[in-house]
Design a protein around this motif. Structure first.
Motif, mmCIF file in Angstrom:
data_model
loop_
_atom_site.group_PDB
_atom_site.id
_atom_site.type_symbol
_atom_site.label_atom_id
_atom_site.label_comp_id
_atom_site.label_asym_id
_atom_site.label_seq_id
_atom_site.Cartn_x
_atom_site.Cartn_y
_atom_site.Cartn_z
ATOM 1 N N THR B 20 2.459 -22.191 -37.352
ATOM 2 C CA THR B 20 1.915 -20.840 -37.202
ATOM 3 C C THR B 20 3.043 -19.825 -37.075
ATOM 4 O O THR B 20 2.969 -18.737 -37.635
ATOM 5 C CB THR B 20 0.994 -20.741 -35.981
ATOM 6 N N PHE B 21 4.109 -20.204 -36.382
ATOM 7 C CA PHE B 21 5.202 -19.249 -36.219
ATOM 8 C C PHE B 21 5.857 -18.928 -37.555
ATOM 9 O O PHE B 21 6.155 -17.778 -37.863
ATOM 10 C CB PHE B 21 6.247 -19.794 -35.240
ATOM 11 N N ILE B 22 6.040 -19.950 -38.374
ATOM 12 C CA ILE B 22 6.664 -19.716 -39.685
ATOM 13 C C ILE B 22 5.778 -18.807 -40.537
ATOM 14 O O ILE B 22 6.246 -17.830 -41.132
ATOM 15 C CB ILE B 22 6.915 -21.058 -40.404
ATOM 16 N N ILE B 23 4.474 -19.123 -40.583
ATOM 17 C CA ILE B 23 3.570 -18.308 -41.403
ATOM 18 C C ILE B 23 3.510 -16.880 -40.857
ATOM 19 O O ILE B 23 3.592 -15.902 -41.618
ATOM 20 C CB ILE B 23 2.165 -18.934 -41.438
ATOM 21 N N GLY B 25 5.773 -15.338 -39.140
ATOM 22 C CA GLY B 25 7.057 -14.686 -39.433
ATOM 23 C C GLY B 25 7.124 -14.233 -40.880
ATOM 24 O O GLY B 25 7.549 -13.119 -41.180
ATOM 25 N N MET B 26 6.653 -15.092 -41.782
ATOM 26 C CA MET B 26 6.725 -14.740 -43.198
ATOM 27 C C MET B 26 5.888 -13.507 -43.499
ATOM 28 O O MET B 26 6.286 -12.642 -44.277
ATOM 29 C CB MET B 26 6.254 -15.923 -44.050
ATOM 30 N N MET B 27 4.740 -13.441 -42.844
ATOM 31 C CA MET B 27 3.889 -12.275 -43.100
ATOM 32 C C MET B 27 4.502 -10.999 -42.535
ATOM 33 O O MET B 27 4.376 -9.932 -43.127
ATOM 34 C CB MET B 27 2.503 -12.521 -42.517
ATOM 35 N N GLN B 28 5.172 -11.146 -41.419
ATOM 36 C CA GLN B 28 5.794 -9.962 -40.825
ATOM 37 C C GLN B 28 6.901 -9.428 -41.720
ATOM 38 O O GLN B 28 7.197 -8.243 -41.727
ATOM 39 C CB GLN B 28 6.365 -10.278 -39.438
ATOM 40 N N LEU B 29 7.509 -10.336 -42.490
ATOM 41 C CA LEU B 29 8.585 -9.916 -43.372
ATOM 42 C C LEU B 29 8.102 -8.920 -44.419
ATOM 43 O O LEU B 29 8.883 -8.190 -45.017
ATOM 44 C CB LEU B 29 9.186 -11.135 -44.085
ATOM 45 N N LEU B 30 6.788 -8.917 -44.662
ATOM 46 C CA LEU B 30 6.243 -7.985 -45.644
ATOM 47 C C LEU B 30 6.399 -6.542 -45.186
ATOM 48 O O LEU B 30 6.332 -5.613 -45.976
ATOM 49 C CB LEU B 30 4.760 -8.284 -45.877
ATOM 50 N N GLY B 31 6.569 -6.357 -43.889
ATOM 51 C CA GLY B 31 6.729 -4.996 -43.367
ATOM 52 C C GLY B 31 5.416 -4.430 -42.874
ATOM 53 O O GLY B 31 4.336 -4.823 -43.329
ATOM 54 N N PRO B 65 8.120 -5.840 -31.839
ATOM 55 C CA PRO B 65 8.961 -6.891 -32.432
ATOM 56 C C PRO B 65 8.137 -8.162 -32.715
ATOM 57 O O PRO B 65 7.088 -8.387 -32.089
ATOM 58 C CB PRO B 65 10.027 -7.163 -31.382
ATOM 59 N N LEU B 66 8.650 -8.949 -33.671
ATOM 60 C CA LEU B 66 7.945 -10.135 -34.152
ATOM 61 C C LEU B 66 7.497 -11.039 -33.009
ATOM 62 O O LEU B 66 6.351 -11.476 -32.948
ATOM 63 C CB LEU B 66 8.886 -10.901 -35.100
ATOM 64 N N ILE B 67 8.430 -11.302 -32.092
ATOM 65 C CA ILE B 67 8.151 -12.293 -31.067
ATOM 66 C C ILE B 67 7.032 -11.819 -30.133
ATOM 67 O O ILE B 67 6.186 -12.597 -29.704
ATOM 68 C CB ILE B 67 9.459 -12.650 -30.297
ATOM 69 N N VAL B 68 7.017 -10.487 -29.884
ATOM 70 C CA VAL B 68 5.969 -9.927 -29.031
ATOM 71 C C VAL B 68 4.608 -10.079 -29.707
ATOM 72 O O VAL B 68 3.630 -10.508 -29.116
ATOM 73 C CB VAL B 68 6.262 -8.445 -28.740
ATOM 74 N N ARG B 69 4.593 -9.758 -31.014
ATOM 75 C CA ARG B 69 3.340 -9.853 -31.755
ATOM 76 C C ARG B 69 2.845 -11.286 -31.830
ATOM 77 O O ARG B 69 1.666 -11.577 -31.672
ATOM 78 C CB ARG B 69 3.530 -9.288 -33.170
ATOM 79 N N TYR B 70 3.809 -12.223 -32.035
ATOM 80 C CA TYR B 70 3.414 -13.628 -32.097
ATOM 81 C C TYR B 70 2.883 -14.065 -30.736
ATOM 82 O O TYR B 70 1.860 -14.756 -30.645
ATOM 83 C CB TYR B 70 4.605 -14.503 -32.509
ATOM 84 N N ILE B 313 -5.727 -15.702 -42.013
ATOM 85 C CA ILE B 313 -4.761 -16.656 -42.552
ATOM 86 C C ILE B 313 -4.245 -17.576 -41.449
ATOM 87 O O ILE B 313 -4.168 -18.799 -41.604
ATOM 88 C CB ILE B 313 -3.561 -15.926 -43.206
ATOM 89 N N MET B 314 -3.933 -16.962 -40.305
ATOM 90 C CA MET B 314 -3.430 -17.750 -39.185
ATOM 91 C C MET B 314 -4.486 -18.750 -38.706
ATOM 92 O O MET B 314 -4.174 -19.900 -38.400
ATOM 93 C CB MET B 314 -3.029 -16.847 -38.017
ATOM 94 N N GLY B 315 -5.727 -18.289 -38.680
ATOM 95 C CA GLY B 315 -6.808 -19.190 -38.270
ATOM 96 C C GLY B 315 -6.916 -20.372 -39.210
ATOM 97 O O GLY B 315 -7.037 -21.526 -38.781
ATOM 98 N N GLY B 316 -6.849 -20.086 -40.529
ATOM 99 C CA GLY B 316 -6.906 -21.155 -41.523
ATOM 100 C C GLY B 316 -5.745 -22.117 -41.348
ATOM 101 O O GLY B 316 -5.926 -23.345 -41.377
#
Lengths: 332, 345, 390
Positions: B20-23, B25-31, B65-70, B313-316
Motif C-alpha cells: 500500500t505504501f508503494i502504491i 507513494g506512486m500516486m502521490q508522485l502524480l502531484g 507531506p506524503l508520510i502524513v497523508r499515508y 485503488i488503495m482499497g483494491g
C-alpha cells in the motif's frame, strides 16, 4: 550351491531396436543366453552395451520407441513375447521381479514404503490389506530393516540409501519370484553398504531358491556373485561362460582388455592397460565385430565378421574366432 | 507446520504495509493537481481559479507531506474507514463489499472447470503421447493460447446471446433484482446463487447460473490451454521416472500405474500454476466483466485507476494483496499435503 | 631430498548451519568436516578416500574456498591463504586472532628466542612481527590481496566428477579452456588458439576440435576437456573430485593413465578425492581415509594397504569386491548399519557404532590422530586390532 541344468529362462536371438528421430539404435542385436534354476547369471557391460535393455525386454517394460524385432524369451517353455499384456502382468512382480539401480528414484516418493510393498502382495496373492501389511513388515524384518513396524509407514526419503535398496528388495521378493533381475543394484551405494546388500541378496537367493540375473558394469561384483557370465559389448554378447572361465581364461579381446584395465586392490604396482577410443555410438555401431576399432589384435577380417559365438568348451563361448591370439600375450 | 503458518500470517501485515505504501507513494508522485481531479467535476475544474484550487487542495489535505497523508489513510483503515470512492459514489468499504461477492461467485464456480478440465486434458494428452488424441488436445491448446480472451468472450456473447439467446450478459435478469431487493429474500452468504438456494428460490439460482456460464467458458478457455500444457509435460516427465517402471514391474494394471503412481507426482508442479490461476480468478477478471457487462471488483478497480480514485485503488490493492498472501499460503499447505518430502518450516 | 610442502591444511573445520522455526534460527550444524589436518608434498598424489558423508568433497571445496572454512588454516606455498577470500574486516580479525594476539604474548614471554619453536609459516610471520610490529604484519598480509587471490586461484585447480554438467553446454571447447587463461592474462589473446590447441593435444583431444561444443564429445572426452581446462591455468595443485567415478570402465583407465602422465610432464601435485579404494590405491603416493568428518588414518600407500591399522580402513578394504572368483570364498567384514548422520555424530570415536572391535572407552573418549610409525597416522584406541587380508 545347487544349480540345476534345467533352464528356467531362455533368451534366443533377441533383437530390440529403438526407432529415434536420429536413426535406429540397435540396442540389443541378437542376444542369446540361458538362465538355470537357482543360479546367478552375471551380465556385464559398459554403458550402451544393451545389458539394461535386455532386462527390460524380458520384463516387456520398454517404451513405445522400442520395438522387439525378433527373438524368443522362453520362461518355463512359454514365449513371453507372444503372450498378452494381461498374462504378462500376472508374471511381472509375481514370477519375475526386478530391482533397479537407484533406490532413490525407483521408489515412488509420495507413497509409504509399506504401501508400495503391499501393493504387489494384494495384487498377486489376493490377500486383505491387514494381512498384506503383516507380510510387508515380515519382509522388511527379513531384509534387515530395523524397527520394521515403524519403517513400514515411512516415506522413501526418510530412509538411507542402503535401507531404500533393502526396501526395494523386500518389494521384489514379496511374491517369492522364481527369477530376480537386479539391474546395477549396488552401483549407487557406498562400498560398505554394497557389501551388506550383496550378502543379503546371496542369503535370500539361497533361501528362496530363485535364479538371479545380476546386471552390472563392475567386474568385482560379477566375480563376487555370478556363477556364469555374459559379457556384452555394443548390443551383443561377446563372451559367455562360467565365472572361472571368464576371469581366468578370457577368450575375447574385450573381456581381456576390460580385466586388465581395472585398478585392483589385490595387485601390487599394477600397470593399467587402457582400451583406446570411446564406447561406440549406438546409432553408428562399427561393422563386423563391433569391438574391432578398439581391439589391439584386430585384423582385416574383423571388419566383416558375422556375429556368432564360437565354442571354446561346452560351457564357454566367444564371438572372436581369433581368440587364440590371447594365448600369445600371456593369457592362459 | 503451525509455526510456518503463523510465520506466514505474521508477514501478511508487513506485506500489506509495503504494497500500500508503494502504491500510495506512486500516486502521490502524480502531484496534487492531478489528484485533485478525482474530487472535482471535470466541467467545473477548468473554471476554477488558482486560489480556489489551493483551497480545495488544503481541504482534502493534498498539500500535506506524503508520510502524513499515508498515516492518515492508514489510521482510517485501522478504524475500518477506507475513504470515499469518487467512482463508486459511496464509501470504498461499501463499494468493495458490494462487488466482492460477485467476483467471488464467479471465481468459485470457475475453479472446478478451469482446474479440473485443464488437468484432465493434460493427463489424457500425456497418457496418449503422440497419438491422435494428444495432437488434437495440443491443437486445442494452441488455439486457446493464441486467441485473445476479449475476442473469445465476444464470440461467446455473439453466438449464445445474439443468435441463440441462451446466455445473457449482466449479473442477473431485471426481475431478479426486484426479487432480491424484496424483504422476504434473506442475505446469508452474500453469494447470490447460494442465497437463492437457501431461500428456496431455484428460479433465481438458475438465472444467476445462466449469467455465469458465458464468463466461465471465456476464462476457462485460455487457462485450460495453459494448464493442460503444464500438466502434460509434467505427466510426461513423471511417466519416464524409474518408480513408474518399478510400479509396472510389479505387474500393476496400467490404470493403477497412472492414477495412483503417476498422477499425484505429476500434480506437484501443477499446484503452483493452478494456485496462481485461482488467485488470478479472484483478482483479474476485468475483461470478462467488461464484455459481459457484469458488476464486479475487476472493472471497479480498473475504472478507479483510470480516474485516479486513489481511495478505491488503495482499497483494491489491500484486497488483492491479502488474497495473494493467503492464496500462496494455501498453495504451500497443499503442496505439503501432496508431497511428503516437503516439510513446511 | 627434503620434500617440500605445497599445501598444508591445519585443523580444518567446516560446519553448515541447519535453520528452522518461525525466525529461521540455527537449530543445529552439519559437521561436514570436523578438524582435519594434512600436508601435501610437491609432485605427489594424496588420495582422500571415504564413503558419502565423510567430508572428503567438503575438504576439497573448502580448500578451493568454494566454501568459507568455519575455522582452521589453509596454507599454500608457505603463505596462509585462509583470509584471502574474506572481506577486509573479517580478514583483519582473523589475522589478529590467529597471529597478532599469539605473537604479542610470545614476544613478552620469550622474545626472539621463540623463533626456533615455530613452524615455517609462523616463523616467517613472527619475524615480520618482531621487526615491523603488528602494523607491519598486517601490511604484509593484507597488501595486494587481489593479486594474492589471483595467484591462488590460478595455482589450485579442480576437475569435477560429472563431465556432463561441469562444462557449460553453450560454450565452445576453446572458450572453456581459454576462459581462465585469458582472465589471468597467462597468454596473449593473439596466441590463444595455439595455446588451446597445445593443451588439448596434451590431454588427447584433436586440436581442431576446439571449435566444437561439449555435447559433441563422449563422456571420456569431456573429462579430458575438463582436465585441459584445469591444466591450461598451469597450476601447481589439481584437486580431482571423483574425477573418474562417472566414467565407463574402459574409459576410466584411459583417464587415470592420462592424469599420471600429465603429473609427470607438468610436475603437478594431485589431491585425488574418491570413494573407490582401488583407484586411489593405483594413483596415490599417500592415502588419507576419512570417516564422518574426521581423518581416521593416513599413510604412504604401500604401508596403508599392507598394514592397515584402523578398523574402518580394514573394513573398507574388505568390502570391495575383487574381480577374481577365487577370492569370493573369503569371508568379508560386513559392517553393521549405516553411516550415522553428521548432524549429531556419535561421541567418542565416531566409528564406534559400527566398529566390530569397539570397546567401552571408544564410546567415551575420542582417539587423537597419532603417528604410530614414520608417516603412518591413525586415530584409534586399539590400532591393528581388526585384521583381514584379501
Amino acid at each position: 550351491m545347487y544349480v540345476s541344468r534345467e533352464p528356467i529362462l531362455q533368451v534366443k536371438n533377441l533383437k530390440t531396436y529403438f526407432y529415434t528421430e536420429d536413426g535406429v539404435i540397435k540396442a540389443v542385436d541378437g542376444v542369446s543366453f540361458e538362465l538355470y534354476k537357482g543360479e546367478t547369471l552375471g551380465i556385464v557391460g559398459e554403458s550402451g552395451s544393451g545389458k539394461s535393455v535386455t532386462s527390460l525386454t524380458i520384463m516387456r517394460l520398454l517404451d513405445e520407441k522400442a520395438k522387439i524385432e525378433s527373438g524368443e524369451i522362453l520362461f518355463k517353455g512359454k514365449d513371453l513375447l507372444k503372450i498378452s499384456e494381461e498374462e504378462m502382468r500376472k508374471i511381472r512382480g509375481n514370477d519375475i521381479a526386478m530391482i533397479f539401480q537407484e533406490p532413490m528414484v525407483a521408489l515412488n516418493p509420495v507413497y509409504t514404503i509399506g504401501d508400495q510393498i503391499m501393493e504387489a502382495i494384494i495384487l498377486h496373492q489376493k490377500v486383505k490389506e491387514s494381512e498384506a501389511r503383516k507380510i510387508a513388515i515380515d519382509l522388511l524384518r527379513k531384509v534387515g530393516i530395523p524397527e520394521p513396524e515403524k519403517r513400514v509407514d515411512q516415506y522413501p526419503h526418510q530412509l538411507s540409501g542402503g535401507m531404500r535398496q533393502r526396501a526395494m528388495i523386500a518389494m521384489a521378493l514379496s511374491c517369492r519370484p522364481q527369477i530376480l533381475i537386479a539391474d546395477e543394484p549396488t552401483t549407487a551405494l557406498d562400498v560398505t553398504i554394497q557389501a551388506q546388500i550383496l550378502e543379503l541378496m546371496k542369503e535370500l537367493q539361497r533361501e528362496y531358491g530363485m535364479a538371479l540375473i545380476m546386471i552390472t558394469h563392475d567386474m568385482g561384483v560379477i566375480a563376487e556373485t555370478a556363477d556364469r557370465v555374459a559379457v556384452m559389448y555394443a548390443g551383443r554378447v561377446v563372451e559367455y561362460g562360467t565365472v572361472d572361465e571368464i576371469f581366468k581364461n578370457p577368450k575375447h579381446p574385450y573381456t581381456y582388455a576390460l580385466l586388465s584395465s581395472i585398478p585392483r586392490l589385490d595387485v601390487e604396482d599394477q600397470e593399467l592397460k587402457s582400451i583406446p577410443g570411446t564406447v561406440p555410438d549406438p546409432l553408428n555401431f562399427p561393422s563386423g565385430c563391433r569391438f574391432h576399432p578398439r581391439c589391439e589384435f584386430a585384423r582385416e577380417e574383423c571388419k566383416n565378421l558375422d556375429p556368432k559365438l564360437f565354442e571354446v568348451s561346452p560351457s564357454h563361448y566367444t564371438a572372436c574366432p581369433f581368440y587364440g591370439v590371447l594365448e600369445n600375450v600371456g593369457v592362459k | 507446520m503451525t509455526a510456518y503458518i503463523i510465520r506466514r500470517l505474521l508477514i501478511l501485515p508487513l506485506i500489506l504495509l509495503g504494497v500500500t505504501f508503494i502504491i500510495f507513494g506512486m500516486m502521490q508522485l502524480l502531484g496534487s493537481d492531478k489528484l485533485l481531479a478525482a474530487y472535482v467535476n471535470p466541467n467545473v475544474f477548468d473554471k476554477l481559479t488558482d486560489e480556489e484550487l489551493e483551497a480545495l487542495k488544503d481541504k482534502y489535505g493534498l498539500n500535506d507531506p506524503l508520510i502524513v497523508r499515508y498515516g492518515k489513510w492508514l489510521n482510517g483503515v485501522l478504524h475500518g474507514d477506507l475513504g470515499w470512492s469518487v467512482v463508486g459514489k459511496t464509501y470504498v468499504s461499501e463499494a468493495l463489499m458490494q462487488r466482492i461477492p460477485y467476483t467471488a461467485e464467479l471465481a468459485l464456480y470457475a475453479i472446478f472447470p478451469v482446474i479440473g478440465v485443464g488437468i484432465w486434458l493434460g493427463i489424457v494428452a500425456a497418457v496418449n503421447h503422440d497419438k491422435f488424441i494428444d495432437h488434437a488436445i495440443r491443437i486445442f491448446a494452441v488455439i486457446g493460447w493464441s486467441f485473445p480472451d476479449f475476442v473469445f468472450g465476444l464470440f461467446i456473447l455473439m453466438i449464445f446471446y445474439s443468435f441463440l439467446g441462451w446466455l445473457p450478459p449482466g449479473n442477473f435478469s431485471n426481475w431478479v433484482e426486484d426479487a432480491i431487493k424484496s424483504s422476504n429474500f434473506h442475505y446469508i452468504t452474500h453469494i447470490l446463487s447460494l442465497d437463492a438456494l437457501l431461500n428456496g428460490r431455484f428460479d433465481i439460482f438458475w438465472d444467476v447460473i445462466r449469467h455465469l456460464i458465458g464468463p466461465i467458458i471465456t476464462i476457462s478457455w485460455l487457462w485450460w490451454a495453459y494448464l493442460l500444457r503444464i500438466t502434460r509435460s509434467s505427466m510426461l516427465e513423471v511417466l519416464n521416472k524409474e518408480y513408474i517402471r518399478t510400479a509396472r514391474a510389479k505387474g500393476l494394471d496400467e490404470k493403477v500405474v497412472i492414477n495412483k503412481h503417476a498422477k499425484r507426482n505429476a500434480l506437484i508442479p501443477v499446484t503452483t500454476v493452478g494456485g496462481a490461476m485461482v488467485i488470478n480468478l479472484f483478482a483479474g477478471t476485468v475483461i470478462v466483466e467488461v464484455i459481459f457487462n457484469r458488476v464486479g471488483l475487476g472493472s471497479f478497480v480498473a475504472q478507479a485507476a483510470t480516474q485516479l480514485d486513489y481511495a478505491a485503488i488503495m482499497g483494491g490493492a489491500l484486497f488483492y494483496s491479502t488474497i495473494l498472501v493467503v492464496g500462496n499460503l494455501i498453495i504451500d499447505i497443499l503442496y505439503a499435503a501432496i508431497d511428503p518430502r516437503i516439510r513446511l518450516g | 631430498m627434503e620434500k617440500r610442502v605445497v599445501i598444508k591444511i591445519d585443523n580444518l573445520v567446516k560446519h553448515f548451519p541447519i535453520r528452522a522455526g518461525v525466525f529461521k534460527r540455527i537449530v543445529g550444524w552439519v559437521k561436514a568436516v570436523d578438524g582435519v589436518s594434512f600436508e601435501v608434498y610437491e609432485g605427489e598424489t594424496l588420495g582422500l578416500v571415504g564413503e558419502s558423508g565423510c567430508g572428503k568433497t567438503t575438504v576439497g571445496m573448502t580448500l578451493l574456498r568454494l566454501y568459507e572454512p568455519t575455522s582452521g588454516r589453509i596454507i599454500f606455498n608457505d603463505e596462509d591463504t585462509t583470509y584471502y577470500f574474506m572481506n577486509y574486516l573479517k580478514a583483519k580479525s582473523y589475522i589478529k586472532r590467529t597471529y597478532i594476539d599469539k605473537f604479542e604474548q610470545l614476544k613478552i614471554d620469550k622474545g626472539a628466542k621463540a623463533l626456533d619453536e615455530l613452524g615455517n609459516v609462523d616463523r616467517k610471520y613472527y619475524k615480520i612481527f618482531i621487526e615491523n610490529g603488528a602494523s607491519g604484519l598486517y601490511k604484509y598480509l593484507l597488501s595486494n590481496l587481489k593479486e594474492k587471490r589471483k595467484h591462488f586461484r590460478q595455482n589450485v585447480q579442480i576437475v569435477f566428477q560429472d563431465p556432463y554438467s561441469s562444462l557449460d553446454p553453450r560454450m565452445r571447447v576453446k572458450s572453456i579452456v581459454a576462459e581462465g587463461v585469458l582472465a589471468h592474462r597467462l597468454v596473449e589473446r593473439a596466441k590463444v588458439n595455439d595455446f588451446v590447441g597445445k593443451t588439448l593435444q596434451d590431454v588427447g583431444i584433436i586440436p581442431a576440435h576446439m571449435f566444437r561444443f561439449p555435447h559433441e564429445f563422449s563422456g571420456g572426452q569431456r573429462q579430458r576437456i575438463g582436465i585441459a581446462r584445469a591444466l591450461a591455468m598451469q597450476p601447481k595443485v589439481v584437486i580431482a573430485d571423483e574425477a573418474v567415478a562417472a566414467l565407463d570402465v574402459s574409459i576410466r583407465s584411459q583417464i587415470i593413465n592420462l592424469m599420471e602422465n600429465l603429473q609427470e610432464k607438468h610436475k603437478l601435485t594431485y589431491i585425488f578425492i574418491s570413494h573407490d579404494l582401488a583407484v586411489v590405491k593405483h594413483i596415490s603416493d599417500r592415502v588419507a581415509v576419512m570417516y564422518l568428518g574426521k581423518m581416521v588414518e593416513m599413510a604412504p600407500k604401500k604401508e596403508l594397504f599392507e598394514n592397515p591399522l584402523h578398523p574402518y580402513t580394514v573394513s573398507l578394504m574388505s568390502a570391495i569386491p575383487i574381480p577374481d572368483p577365487d577370492k569370493k570364498k573369503k569371508k568379508r567384514i560386513i559392517l553393521k548399519g549405516d553411516v550415522p548422520s553428521p548432524i549429531n555424530p556419535p561421541g567418542g570415536c565416531r566409528f564406534h557404532t559400527r566398529c566390530p572391535v569397539a570397546k567401552p572407552i571408544c564410546k567415551e573418549k575420542e582417539p587423537p590422530l597419532v603417528e604410530v610409525k614414520p608417516g603412518h597416522f591413525v586415530a584409534c584406541h586399539f590400532p591393528g586390532s581388526l585384521k583381514w587380508k584379501a
